[in-house]
Design a protein around this motif. Structure first.
Motif, short mmCIF file in Angstrom:
data_model
loop_
_atom_site.label_atom_id
_atom_site.label_comp_id
_atom_site.label_asym_id
_atom_site.label_seq_id
_atom_site.Cartn_x
_atom_site.Cartn_y
_atom_site.Cartn_z
N UNK A 37 0.84 -1.19 0.00
CA UNK A 37 0.00 0.00 0.00
C UNK A 37 0.88 1.25 0.00
N UNK A 38 0.31 2.39 -0.43
CA UNK A 38 1.06 3.63 -0.35
C UNK A 38 1.33 4.05 1.10
N UNK A 47 -1.58 9.59 -1.55
CA UNK A 47 -0.63 8.94 -0.64
C UNK A 47 -1.27 7.79 0.12
N UNK A 48 -2.62 7.67 0.06
CA UNK A 48 -3.31 6.57 0.72
C UNK A 48 -3.66 5.45 -0.27
N UNK A 49 -4.19 5.82 -1.42
CA UNK A 49 -4.46 4.92 -2.54
C UNK A 49 -4.18 5.72 -3.80
N UNK A 60 11.55 -0.32 0.63
CA UNK A 60 10.22 -0.49 1.19
C UNK A 60 9.21 0.41 0.52
N UNK A 61 9.62 1.63 0.20
CA UNK A 61 8.74 2.58 -0.46
C UNK A 61 8.39 2.09 -1.87
N UNK A 62 9.35 1.49 -2.56
CA UNK A 62 9.13 1.03 -3.94
C UNK A 62 8.28 -0.22 -4.02
N UNK A 63 8.09 -0.92 -2.91
CA UNK A 63 7.39 -2.20 -2.96
C UNK A 63 5.98 -2.06 -3.51
N UNK A 64 5.27 -1.00 -3.14
CA UNK A 64 3.92 -0.79 -3.65
C UNK A 64 3.92 -0.72 -5.17
#
Length: 449
Positions: free
Chosen positions: A90-91, A205-207, A255-259
């Motif tokens: 998720x973002x 930033x949420x979806x 971790x940020x790129x995982x979404x």
């Protein structure tokens, strides 16, 4: 079928006199909307009870929720921090919300650390779910509040009373993005473009889907030469999105790129047209490329409609079309995605006939997806026709409503929101804005041909 206000007026004593003032509880939609939402939310929470004590989450209760599942499987039960110590699909803002709720679990006496007993984990998981349920209810209340402050406040009842709340309200954390998007649309309607962008950036930033709303906003602002308002909206969007995302990216870029990598790499999944085709033996290679091509082509078509319609369409109409396009061609249609469309449907075409058709199709799909996952629709024989039919009916109803929205755009007399000579009462700076000279020349030239 339109707003419930006339019907309620008859029940409560008929229309007001010429000199009467609309005071008192019975003449305001807010109490009805919030009461309806509260009852709906209590029902959806009661529906979750069987899943808190049983592993049968698909059928017969259909009470599956990602909230307790991901608390366990993404390591929050062990105290792992999203993005920094555990990957999350998720973002950033959704991950921050999950971490906030995890900390509330600890604050309220639950444990979130490695080595816990099964009873301690179960207690913390249930506490985490309860905290989320309460906070998500508050966020749904924010969405209702935002719609109550728009031009047709009685239409908020169409959101509060929707079966989508009863079925999908607690499947995921979508109430967070719904609240942010509702506040963005409200701020835009109040001619506060920077704050509209600010809330929109938080929604992104949420979806990811609120990003799509910038497409019709851009086209309509260009059509009416509202460049300053558009620039302020973009500035607000970028400022809030960067403020939320940049610290996480700097601290944990992987971790940020995982979404982003998770969504880019997945194939056709539940609820999508691609998954339906695969179930009947039609396998599509390079689904991501075809999805992207259809999204680009569809976006161009929607922009052309917004630009070339004889009268400038309403912002909500464009927003509904672009989000529906995204969901129709997307590689997955999770059961809670119905909540993304619901507020936009109410703004774009607030007619009860459309609402009923939409509700029936989406509720039928909600039941079908759990039957499919539980292997009940096929009776174990691998026959997925009922589930495929549910997908096609859902998509067909969404496209049917899109057709009615487009018809309203090209024949504004059919648009109930524009009844009485209104233009775009929730359009902010777009309301009553004349077309730019080049647009006038273009539309006249097309009309002449």
């Amino acid at each position: 079928m339109t707003s419930p206000a006339p019907a309620l007026s008859r029940v409560l004593g008929g229309p007001m006199g010429r000199h009467a003032r609309p005071t008192g509880t019975w003449f305001r939609p807010a109490p009805f909307a919030f009461l309806t939402l509260t009852v709906s939310w209590l029902i959806v929470m009661v529906r979750q009870v069987p899943c808190r004590s049983s592993s049968d989450q698909y059928l017969p209760w259909m009470c599956y929720s990602d909230i307790p599942i991901l608390y366990y499987w993404r390591g929050l039960k062990d105290g792992l921090v999203p993005f920094l110590q555990t990957d999350l699909e998720y973002p950033v803002l959704t991950g921050a919300f999950m971490e906030f709720c995890r900390r509330l679990v600890v604050f309220l006496g639950g444990k979130s650390e490695p080595g816990l007993s099964s009873d301690e984990v179960a207690h913390a998981t249930n506490l985490f779910f309860g905290i989320n349920a309460v906070l998500l209810f508050v966020l749904m209340g924010v969405l209702i509040w935002a719609h109550l402050r728009m031009s047709r406040p009685w239409d908020a009842l169409m959101i509060a009373a929707s079966p989508a709340i009863l079925t999908a309200g607690l499947v995921n954390w979508d109430a967070l993005v719904l609240a942010m998007t509702g506040l963005a649309i409200l701020a835009w309607s109040r001619r506060k473009p920077f704050w509209a962008g600010f809330w929109l950036g938080l929604g992104i930033a949420a979806k990811l889907y609120p990003l799509l709303l910038l497409v019709p906003l851009t086209v309509l602002c260009l059509r009416s030469s509202r460049f300053k308002a558009l620039a302020l909206a973009y500035l607000g969007t970028a400022a809030s999105w960067v403020a939320v995302n940049l610290p996480v990216y700097l601290a944990a870029p992987e971790g940020w790129l995982n979404f982003w990598t998770f969504n880019a790499d997945r194939g056709g999944d539940l609820g999508s047209i691609w998954y339906a085709l695969s179930l009947i033996g039609i396998d599509i290679e390079s689904v991501s490329r075809l999805e992207a091509a259809l999204m680009v082509a569809g976006t161009i078509a929607i922009c052309a409609l917004l630009l070339l319609a004889p009268r400038r369409p309403r912002f909500a109409q464009g927003a509904f079309l672009i989000v529906t396009l995204f969901l129709v061609v997307n590689k997955v249609y999770s059961p809670q995605y119905v909540l993304w469309l619901l507020p936009l449907l109410v703004l774009a075409r607030p007619r009860w006939t459309d609402w009923i058709a939409f509700s029936i199709a989406e509720t039928a799909y909600f039941a079908a997806v759990w039957g499919h996952l539980d292997n009940q629709l096929s009776n174990g024989a691998g026959d997925h026709r009922l589930y495929v039919l549910a997908i096609l009916v859902r998509i067909g109803v969404q496209l049917w409503i899109c057709g009615r929205v487009v018809r309203d755009m090209f024949d504004p007399r059919r648009d109930i929101v524009r009844a009485g000579g209104l233009d775009d009462p929730d359009g902010g700076v777009l309301d009553e804005a004349p077309d730019a000279a080049w647009v006038t020349r273009l539309t006249r030239g097309l009309a002449a041909t």
